[in-house]
Design a protein around this motif. Sequence first.
Motif, mmCIF file in Angstrom:
data_model
loop_
_atom_site.group_PDB
_atom_site.id
_atom_site.type_symbol
_atom_site.label_atom_id
_atom_site.label_comp_id
_atom_site.label_asym_id
_atom_site.label_seq_id
_atom_site.Cartn_x
_atom_site.Cartn_y
_atom_site.Cartn_z
ATOM 1 N N UNK A 92 0.870 -1.177 0.069
ATOM 2 C CA UNK A 92 0.013 0.030 0.051
ATOM 3 C C UNK A 92 0.777 1.218 -0.077
ATOM 4 N N UNK A 93 1.891 1.292 0.957
ATOM 5 C CA UNK A 93 2.872 2.536 0.872
ATOM 6 C C UNK A 93 3.452 2.470 -0.410
ATOM 7 N N UNK A 94 4.284 1.330 -0.736
ATOM 8 C CA UNK A 94 5.008 1.527 -1.953
ATOM 9 C C UNK A 94 4.222 2.000 -3.306
ATOM 10 N N UNK A 95 3.148 1.327 -3.422
ATOM 11 C CA UNK A 95 2.450 1.611 -4.510
ATOM 12 C C UNK A 95 1.890 3.036 -4.699
ATOM 13 N N UNK A 96 1.266 3.313 -3.327
ATOM 14 C CA UNK A 96 0.784 4.964 -3.396
ATOM 15 C C UNK A 96 1.894 5.843 -3.540
ATOM 16 N N UNK A 97 3.238 5.384 -2.916
ATOM 17 C CA UNK A 97 4.451 6.446 -3.015
ATOM 18 C C UNK A 97 4.656 6.501 -4.556
ATOM 19 N N UNK A 98 4.850 5.567 -5.465
ATOM 20 C CA UNK A 98 5.220 5.443 -6.763
ATOM 21 C C UNK A 98 4.304 6.264 -7.674
ATOM 22 N N UNK A 99 2.807 5.983 -7.065
ATOM 23 C CA UNK A 99 1.937 6.588 -7.942
ATOM 24 C C UNK A 99 1.825 8.064 -7.890
ATOM 25 N N UNK A 100 2.073 8.581 -6.460
ATOM 26 C CA UNK A 100 2.089 9.911 -6.345
ATOM 27 C C UNK A 100 3.193 10.670 -7.048
ATOM 28 N N UNK A 101 4.399 9.963 -7.092
ATOM 29 C CA UNK A 101 5.612 10.619 -7.915
ATOM 30 C C UNK A 101 5.391 10.646 -9.207
ATOM 31 N N UNK A 102 4.848 9.782 -9.864
ATOM 32 C CA UNK A 102 4.535 9.599 -11.302
ATOM 33 C C UNK A 102 3.238 10.598 -11.783
ATOM 34 N N UNK A 108 -1.716 14.076 -16.987
ATOM 35 C CA UNK A 108 -2.773 13.449 -18.100
ATOM 36 C C UNK A 108 -2.944 12.124 -18.101
ATOM 37 N N UNK A 109 -2.228 11.179 -17.459
ATOM 38 C CA UNK A 109 -2.706 9.816 -17.401
ATOM 39 C C UNK A 109 -3.621 9.603 -16.289
ATOM 40 N N UNK A 110 -3.496 10.164 -15.439
ATOM 41 C CA UNK A 110 -4.570 10.240 -14.308
ATOM 42 C C UNK A 110 -4.049 9.292 -12.987
ATOM 43 N N UNK A 111 -4.619 9.435 -11.962
ATOM 44 C CA UNK A 111 -4.228 8.836 -10.759
ATOM 45 C C UNK A 111 -4.521 7.202 -10.656
ATOM 46 N N UNK A 112 -5.681 7.161 -11.284
ATOM 47 C CA UNK A 112 -6.006 5.589 -11.148
ATOM 48 C C UNK A 112 -5.305 4.697 -12.183
ATOM 49 N N UNK A 113 -4.956 5.267 -13.322
ATOM 50 C CA UNK A 113 -4.245 4.517 -14.260
ATOM 51 C C UNK A 113 -2.911 4.353 -13.636
#
Length: 223
Positions: A92-102, A108-113
Amino acid sequence: MTGRAQIIPALTKPYTYFSLYKEWKEKEGFWIRFLAILAVSGLLHALSFFAAFPSFKTLAFVEAAKLSGAEQDLLRYLLSLAGGVWGLIVPLVAIQSGTLFLYFFFRDIGYKALFYVMSFVYILFLLGLLFELPLQFATGAEEVVQPLGFGFAGVLFFKHGFWQELLNLINVFTIWGTVVVYFALRQLSYKEKKYCLIVTIGFSLFFNCIFSLYAALVSGQLV
């Protein structure tokens, strides 16, 4: 159009797989697979803590407690349970952190994608942990060298610290994950290829350096 969340195509053919993502209104089976990722992560971390128990026994406060054999067995299972819980938190931490960075670079891609992409990348981390488990059971060490990478070079050329941890992170799975991220960004974003490549490399370097610094500080062997 509904697309099925498929792990193997996403990891082995990311360029083709994510080219279809924008056409999907729903990702059938994604949340079931995400729950499976959490479960596998919990199990592998529990096994990792179980295998590393001999190293925990050498801690000063454990030795001072002078536990009996039965008490040591109980402690080992309790540590494994704690490892399993930790294994549910880590993704949960790793995926969320990576998602927020990107997301900072690819709104334009969006958080969900981006979350969708990072959930697949985390599977590669689990594969790396799976390859380390036999070494942990054989040595009883809390941390072992990743056999499919440059960790052995780190052990040979650096006695302690940050660089040893960093080289251990340069392995088949982190490189594979970087490739998946790059091709996913290429397909999902309208930004230039060069921009996607620079952000992807920066993404990999940033998180590898942060993790290496943290691991070195925790071990008290920064230099």
